[in-house]
Design a protein around this motif. Structure first.
Motif, PDB file in Angstrom:
ATOM      1  N   SER A  51       0.840  -1.193   0.000  1.00  0.00           N
ATOM      2  CA  SER A  51       0.000   0.000   0.000  1.00  0.00           C
ATOM      3  C   SER A  51       0.878   1.248   0.000  1.00  0.00           C
ATOM      4  O   SER A  51       1.863   1.326   0.725  1.00  0.00           O
ATOM      5  CB  SER A  51      -0.889  -0.035   1.242  1.00  0.00           C
ATOM      6  OG  SER A  51      -1.737   1.079   1.231  1.00  0.00           O
ATOM      7  N   LYS A  55       0.976   2.416  -7.106  1.00  0.00           N
ATOM      8  CA  LYS A  55       0.262   1.690  -8.156  1.00  0.00           C
ATOM      9  C   LYS A  55      -0.867   2.523  -8.766  1.00  0.00           C
ATOM     10  O   LYS A  55      -0.986   2.631  -9.989  1.00  0.00           O
ATOM     11  CB  LYS A  55      -0.307   0.366  -7.590  1.00  0.00           C
ATOM     12  CG  LYS A  55       0.740  -0.517  -6.929  1.00  0.00           C
ATOM     13  CD  LYS A  55       0.157  -1.821  -6.398  1.00  0.00           C
ATOM     14  CE  LYS A  55      -0.909  -1.675  -5.330  1.00  0.00           C
ATOM     15  NZ  LYS A  55      -0.408  -1.110  -4.050  1.00  0.00           N
ATOM     16  N   THR A  57      -1.265   5.743  -8.578  1.00  0.00           N
ATOM     17  CA  THR A  57      -0.697   6.937  -9.205  1.00  0.00           C
ATOM     18  C   THR A  57      -0.266   6.603 -10.630  1.00  0.00           C
ATOM     19  O   THR A  57      -0.542   7.365 -11.570  1.00  0.00           O
ATOM     20  CB  THR A  57       0.517   7.435  -8.382  1.00  0.00           C
ATOM     21  OG1 THR A  57       0.072   7.703  -7.049  1.00  0.00           O
ATOM     22  CG2 THR A  57       1.117   8.687  -8.975  1.00  0.00           C
TER      23      THR A  57
HETATM   24  N1  ATP Z   1      -3.383  13.354  -4.635  1.00  0.00           N
HETATM   25  C1  ATP Z   1      -2.388  13.057  -3.784  1.00  0.00           C
HETATM   26  N2  ATP Z   1      -1.838  13.991  -2.963  1.00  0.00           N
HETATM   27  C2  ATP Z   1      -0.837  13.683  -2.130  1.00  0.00           C
HETATM   28  N3  ATP Z   1      -0.284  12.470  -2.011  1.00  0.00           N
HETATM   29  C3  ATP Z   1      -0.783  11.488  -2.781  1.00  0.00           C
HETATM   30  C4  ATP Z   1      -1.859  11.715  -3.704  1.00  0.00           C
HETATM   31  N4  ATP Z   1      -2.136  10.543  -4.336  1.00  0.00           N
HETATM   32  C5  ATP Z   1      -1.285   9.638  -3.830  1.00  0.00           C
HETATM   33  N5  ATP Z   1      -0.467  10.197  -2.904  1.00  0.00           N
HETATM   34  C6  ATP Z   1       0.622   9.513  -2.158  1.00  0.00           C
HETATM   35  O1  ATP Z   1       1.445   8.880  -3.116  1.00  0.00           O
HETATM   36  C7  ATP Z   1       1.845   7.587  -2.661  1.00  0.00           C
HETATM   37  C8  ATP Z   1       1.374   6.518  -3.626  1.00  0.00           C
HETATM   38  O2  ATP Z   1      -0.055   6.418  -3.547  1.00  0.00           O
HETATM   39  P1  ATP Z   1      -0.901   5.398  -4.441  1.00  0.00           P
HETATM   40  O3  ATP Z   1      -2.319   5.701  -4.238  1.00  0.00           O
HETATM   41  O4  ATP Z   1      -0.385   5.446  -5.827  1.00  0.00           O
HETATM   42  O5  ATP Z   1      -0.509   4.010  -3.758  1.00  0.00           O
HETATM   43  P2  ATP Z   1      -1.063   2.532  -4.068  1.00  0.00           P
HETATM   44  O6  ATP Z   1       0.120   1.683  -4.386  1.00  0.00           O
HETATM   45  O7  ATP Z   1      -2.170   2.597  -5.079  1.00  0.00           O
HETATM   46  O8  ATP Z   1      -1.618   2.080  -2.636  1.00  0.00           O
HETATM   47  P3  ATP Z   1      -2.909   1.141  -2.261  1.00  0.00           P
HETATM   48  O9  ATP Z   1      -2.458  -0.276  -2.436  1.00  0.00           O
HETATM   49  O10 ATP Z   1      -3.150   1.463  -0.825  1.00  0.00           O
HETATM   50  O11 ATP Z   1      -4.039   1.512  -3.153  1.00  0.00           O
HETATM   51  C9  ATP Z   1       1.285   7.458  -1.250  1.00  0.00           C
HETATM   52  O12 ATP Z   1       2.263   7.829  -0.344  1.00  0.00           O
HETATM   53  C10 ATP Z   1       0.124   8.424  -1.253  1.00  0.00           C
HETATM   54  O13 ATP Z   1      -0.122   8.897   0.041  1.00  0.00           O
END
Ligand code: ATP
Ligand code: MG
Length: 263
Positions: A51, A55, A57
């Motif tokens: 998490s 991913k 992003t």
């Molecule tokens: N709009 C935003 N503003 C600030 N920080 C963000 C934003 N979107 C994502 N982040 C940060 O960027 C990083 C990557 O987030 P992301 O949502 O891409 O992770 P993920 O791998 O999809 O996680 P998960 O498995 O929980 O869905 C994290 O630290 C998150 O807090």
């Protein structure tokens, strides 16, 4: 190297600035840090990582919903910035985790599935209904469902609606971000089977994001693993999960295999 990729993303980076208080120094999170991904036509690539590893992003940037700070994306050999909204929508579409929050509760299923055609003025009247009915058939959604509202459907039926809406413009690539995580185990299997059938019937390419490596290995032949915004491992699903090079990948795999004990 993939000879003729349908999607080729190179060195994507994206930072988010966070401000904790009025006078606090702005902090920055490097959500994506030089990530490159290719997907061949008809290929299903799995993307796993803890998490916060970046991913979603990456998914948002590949879909054109967010812009990278650096890097570029080629879709079928053309830079994504050269695509208009319709051309991009006809190339790449999303299916998100929670089909309930992504479906407008006040619209009937028919109109939700039809929306991409209506927005882009591609069909009206009988032709529109015909297209909606055939896509409903394709995803195994009974025609009687079309007059209902999202809250009148089960979770699995709602995810079929989301898949139908993603497919109605006949895209070549579908990005699925945790498509089965909100569903019961038995329904998860049905949706994964549907995605698999659609891949072979339509020649779709997938990027399938899942924290569940079993989901990735059921649908994908190749896997990429992300950690702290970076790609840390890539290879065939068999190799990556069978003989991971990184201890991190092994931990991801073993975490899913641990069954919580009840009682
Ligand atoms: N709009 C935003 N503003 C600030 N920080 C963000 C934003 N979107 C994502 N982040 C940060 O960027 C990083 C990557 O987030 P992301 O949502 O891409 O992770 P993920 O791998 O999809 O996680 P998960 O498995 O929980 O869905 C994290 O630290 C998150 O807090
Ligand atoms: Mg996510």
């Amino acid at each position: 190297m993939i000879a003729d990729p349908i999607l080729a993303a190179t060195n994507l980076s994206r930072a988010f600035r966070l401000r904790s208080g009025l006078f606090a120094q702005a902090q920055s999170i490097q959500a994506l840090d030089g990530v490159s991904v290719t997907i061949a036509a008809g290929e299903a690539v799995g993307l796993a990582g803890e998490s916060g590893s970046g991913k979603s992003t990456l998914a948002a940037i590949l879909l054109g919903l967010d812009r990278p700070d650096a890097g570029n994306i080629q879709l079928a050999g053309r830079d994504i910035v050269e695509y208009g909204r319709l051309a991009r929508a006809r190339m790449i579409q999303p299916v998100f985790q929670d089909p309930y929050s992504s479906l407008n509760p006040r619209h009937r299923i028919h109109d939700i599935i039809a929306a991409p055609l209506v927005i882009h003025s591609l069909a009206t009247g009988g032709v529109l209904s015909q297209k909606v009915q055939s896509i409903a058939d394709l995803v195994g959604l009974g025609r009687s469902m079309l007059q209902r509202y999202p809250h009148e459907l089960s979770g699995g039926q709602r995810q079929r609606v989301a898949i139908a809406r993603a497919l109605i413009l006949e895209p070549r690539i579908v990005i699925c971000d945790e498509p089965t995580s909100a569903l019961d185990v038995s329904v998860q299997a049905q949706i994964l089977n549907l995605l698999s059938d659609l891949q072979s019937e339509l020649g779709l390419s997938y990027l399938l994001i899942s924290h569940d490596l079993a989901v990735v290995s059921q649908l994908c032949t190749r896997a990429i693993i992300m950690r702290e915004g970076k790609l840390v491992e890539e290879g065939s699903v068999d190799r990556v999960f069978g003989q991971p090079q990184e201890a991190y990948t092994a931990r991801l795999r073993d975490a899913v295999l641990e069954v919580p004990s009840h009682g």
